[in-house]
Design a protein around this motif. Structure first.
Motif, PDB file in Angstrom:
ATOM      1  N   SER A 168       0.796  -1.122  -0.033  1.00 54.83           N
ATOM      2  CA  SER A 168      -0.163  -0.053   0.071  1.00 54.83           C
ATOM      3  C   SER A 168       0.813   1.302  -0.004  1.00 54.83           C
ATOM      4  CB  SER A 168      -0.657  -0.123   1.401  1.00 54.83           C
ATOM      5  OG  SER A 168      -1.673  -1.080   1.380  1.00 54.83           O
ATOM      6  N   PHE A 169       1.812   1.167   0.781  1.00 53.92           N
ATOM      7  CA  PHE A 169       2.946   2.395   0.953  1.00 53.92           C
ATOM      8  C   PHE A 169       3.511   2.559  -0.574  1.00 53.92           C
ATOM      9  CE2 PHE A 169       7.469   3.500   1.544  1.00 53.92           C
ATOM     10  CZ  PHE A 169       7.256   4.852   2.020  1.00 53.92           C
ATOM     11  N   TYR A 170       3.871   1.594  -1.236  1.00 53.89           N
ATOM     12  CA  TYR A 170       4.669   1.870  -2.465  1.00 53.89           C
ATOM     13  C   TYR A 170       3.375   2.286  -3.668  1.00 53.89           C
ATOM     14  CZ  TYR A 170       9.044   0.918  -0.757  1.00 53.89           C
ATOM     15  OH  TYR A 170      10.293   1.236   0.112  1.00 53.89           O
ATOM     16  N   THR A 171       2.186   1.800  -3.523  1.00 52.89           N
ATOM     17  CA  THR A 171       1.490   2.264  -4.454  1.00 52.89           C
ATOM     18  C   THR A 171       1.244   3.885  -4.195  1.00 52.89           C
ATOM     19  OG1 THR A 171       0.055   0.307  -4.121  1.00 52.89           O
ATOM     20  CG2 THR A 171      -0.997   2.154  -5.044  1.00 52.89           C
ATOM     21  N   LYS A 172       1.432   4.275  -2.782  1.00 50.37           N
ATOM     22  CA  LYS A 172       1.235   5.768  -2.788  1.00 50.37           C
ATOM     23  C   LYS A 172       2.520   6.526  -3.257  1.00 50.37           C
ATOM     24  CE  LYS A 172      -1.622   6.420   1.341  1.00 50.37           C
ATOM     25  NZ  LYS A 172      -2.431   5.196   1.304  1.00 50.37           N
ATOM     26  N   VAL A 173       3.499   5.738  -2.844  1.00 51.68           N
ATOM     27  CA  VAL A 173       4.931   6.483  -3.478  1.00 51.68           C
ATOM     28  C   VAL A 173       4.878   6.453  -4.875  1.00 51.68           C
ATOM     29  CG1 VAL A 173       7.406   6.094  -3.407  1.00 51.68           C
ATOM     30  CG2 VAL A 173       6.242   5.605  -1.226  1.00 51.68           C
ATOM     31  N   THR A 174       4.643   5.589  -5.534  1.00 47.01           N
ATOM     32  CA  THR A 174       4.848   5.792  -6.975  1.00 47.01           C
ATOM     33  C   THR A 174       4.054   6.793  -7.883  1.00 47.01           C
ATOM     34  OG1 THR A 174       3.073   3.785  -7.228  1.00 47.01           O
ATOM     35  CG2 THR A 174       5.765   3.369  -7.305  1.00 47.01           C
ATOM     36  N   GLN A 175       2.611   6.907  -7.098  1.00 47.40           N
ATOM     37  CA  GLN A 175       1.905   8.060  -7.497  1.00 47.40           C
ATOM     38  C   GLN A 175       2.299   9.418  -7.141  1.00 47.40           C
ATOM     39  OE1 GLN A 175      -1.988   6.622  -6.302  1.00 47.40           O
ATOM     40  NE2 GLN A 175      -1.932   4.769  -7.886  1.00 47.40           N
ATOM     41  N   ASP A 176       3.300   9.482  -6.162  1.00 47.20           N
ATOM     42  CA  ASP A 176       3.457  11.043  -5.514  1.00 47.20           C
ATOM     43  C   ASP A 176       4.594  11.736  -6.530  1.00 47.20           C
ATOM     44  OD1 ASP A 176       3.603  12.459  -2.884  1.00 47.20           O
ATOM     45  OD2 ASP A 176       5.631  12.434  -3.380  1.00 47.20           O
ATOM     46  N   HIS A 218      12.459  -5.762  -5.114  1.00 47.82           N
ATOM     47  CA  HIS A 218      12.462  -4.512  -4.172  1.00 47.82           C
ATOM     48  C   HIS A 218      11.683  -5.179  -2.961  1.00 47.82           C
ATOM     49  CE1 HIS A 218      13.111  -0.536  -2.146  1.00 47.82           C
ATOM     50  NE2 HIS A 218      11.748  -0.501  -2.424  1.00 47.82           N
ATOM     51  N   LEU A 219      10.480  -5.125  -3.564  1.00 52.20           N
ATOM     52  CA  LEU A 219       9.337  -5.632  -2.341  1.00 52.20           C
ATOM     53  C   LEU A 219       9.566  -6.531  -1.293  1.00 52.20           C
ATOM     54  CD1 LEU A 219       5.987  -4.921  -4.812  1.00 52.20           C
ATOM     55  CD2 LEU A 219       7.134  -3.355  -2.764  1.00 52.20           C
ATOM     56  N   PRO A 220      10.008  -7.616  -1.843  1.00 54.45           N
ATOM     57  CA  PRO A 220      10.397  -8.694  -0.722  1.00 54.45           C
ATOM     58  C   PRO A 220      11.630  -8.299   0.089  1.00 54.45           C
ATOM     59  CG  PRO A 220      10.370  -9.845  -2.720  1.00 54.45           C
ATOM     60  CD  PRO A 220       9.925  -8.331  -3.370  1.00 54.45           C
ATOM     61  N   LYS A 221      12.306  -7.603  -0.405  1.00 53.42           N
ATOM     62  CA  LYS A 221      13.491  -6.742   0.722  1.00 53.42           C
ATOM     63  C   LYS A 221      12.806  -5.898   1.610  1.00 53.42           C
ATOM     64  CE  LYS A 221      17.113  -6.744  -2.778  1.00 53.42           C
ATOM     65  NZ  LYS A 221      18.051  -5.729  -3.662  1.00 53.42           N
ATOM     66  N   MET A 222      11.857  -5.281   1.353  1.00 50.37           N
ATOM     67  CA  MET A 222      11.450  -4.408   2.019  1.00 50.37           C
ATOM     68  C   MET A 222      10.486  -5.126   3.031  1.00 50.37           C
ATOM     69  SD  MET A 222      12.631  -1.591   1.324  1.00 50.37           S
ATOM     70  CE  MET A 222      12.153  -0.528   2.570  1.00 50.37           C
ATOM     71  N   TYR A 223       9.710  -6.365   2.604  1.00 55.88           N
ATOM     72  CA  TYR A 223       9.115  -7.040   3.765  1.00 55.88           C
ATOM     73  C   TYR A 223      10.048  -7.663   4.684  1.00 55.88           C
ATOM     74  CZ  TYR A 223       5.802  -7.612  -0.303  1.00 55.88           C
ATOM     75  OH  TYR A 223       5.031  -7.316  -1.514  1.00 55.88           O
ATOM     76  N   SER A 224      11.048  -7.934   4.212  1.00 56.90           N
ATOM     77  CA  SER A 224      12.152  -8.481   5.149  1.00 56.90           C
ATOM     78  C   SER A 224      12.571  -7.521   6.155  1.00 56.90           C
ATOM     79  CB  SER A 224      13.303  -9.413   4.543  1.00 56.90           C
ATOM     80  OG  SER A 224      12.645 -10.434   3.915  1.00 56.90           O
ATOM     81  N   PHE A 225      12.997  -6.350   5.563  1.00 60.96           N
ATOM     82  CA  PHE A 225      13.663  -5.139   6.490  1.00 60.96           C
ATOM     83  C   PHE A 225      12.674  -4.798   7.452  1.00 60.96           C
ATOM     84  CE2 PHE A 225      13.542  -0.563   6.893  1.00 60.96           C
ATOM     85  CZ  PHE A 225      15.059  -0.332   7.131  1.00 60.96           C
ATOM     86  N   TRP A 226      11.386  -4.880   7.210  1.00 68.85           N
ATOM     87  CA  TRP A 226      10.450  -4.445   8.298  1.00 68.85           C
ATOM     88  C   TRP A 226      10.068  -5.801   9.471  1.00 68.85           C
ATOM     89  CZ3 TRP A 226      10.005   0.339  10.020  1.00 68.85           C
ATOM     90  CH2 TRP A 226      10.334   1.136   9.185  1.00 68.85           C
ATOM     91  N   GLU A 227      10.220  -6.814   8.700  1.00 69.42           N
ATOM     92  CA  GLU A 227      10.099  -7.921   9.553  1.00 69.42           C
ATOM     93  C   GLU A 227      11.105  -8.022  10.617  1.00 69.42           C
ATOM     94  OE1 GLU A 227       8.719 -12.468   8.289  1.00 69.42           O
ATOM     95  OE2 GLU A 227      10.575 -11.831   7.380  1.00 69.42           O
TER      96      GLU A 227
END
Ligand code: HEM
Length: 126
Positions: A16-24, A42-51
């Motif tokens: 949801s965050f990157y949906t906003k980011v890409t439209q910003d 990129h997305l799986p890296k960010m899942y792991s980063f926050w996990e």
């Protein structure tokens, strides 16, 4: 409102965050035009980063600061960009989640962004 408590929750939040980011208008171009991000990677890296940050899973192996220096060389990453990043992150969290982990995700992002903004500014001066 739901607690932020699983990998699935993080995936939902990050998507949801990157949906906003890409439209910003202020920061979207960093991802589309400058870094030309491969979202499947990129997305799986960010899942792991926050996990790793929120649940101590240590599934993220990487150097988050390092990947931003080459971007900063092409286009200065300035305070207004970090402010927008943080605004979208906070907004996305508050739309979907509540509780301690949601608060921690906001608080940690503010600290990391502050350090990152400082490092990017120093790199531009050196
Ligand atoms: C103006 C603000 C920011 C911009 C424009 C930005 C941009 C980017 C871009 C374009 C990438 C992808 C690089 C690639 O795949 O080639 C990236 C990766 C990443 N960003 Fe940011 N970022 C910003 C702030 C932040 C903040 C505040 C955090 C942490 C709270 C963060 C964490 C990460 C992480 C963990 C990665 C993945 C690093 C890896 O590949 O291991 N970013 N960022």
């Amino acid at each position: 409102m739901k607690k932020l408590e699983s990998r699935e929750d993080i995936e939902h939040l990050v998507n949801s965050f990157y949906t906003k980011v890409t439209q910003d208008e202020t920061i979207g171009f960093f991802f589309s035009d400058i870094a030309k991000v491969d979202w499947d990677k990129h997305l799986p890296k960010m899942y792991s980063f926050w996990e790793s940050i929120l649940f101590g899973q240590m599934s993220y192996k990487g150097n988050p600061m390092a990947v931003h220096f080459p971007i900063n060389e092409i286009q200065a990453m300035e305070k207004r960009h970090f402010d927008k990043w943080l605004e979208l992150w906070r907004k996305t969290i508050e739309e979907h989640f509540t509780g301690e982990n949601a608060d921690t995700a906001i608080y940690k992002s503010e600290n990391i962004a502050k350090l990152m903004a400082f490092k990017m500014e120093m790199a531009r001066k050196s």
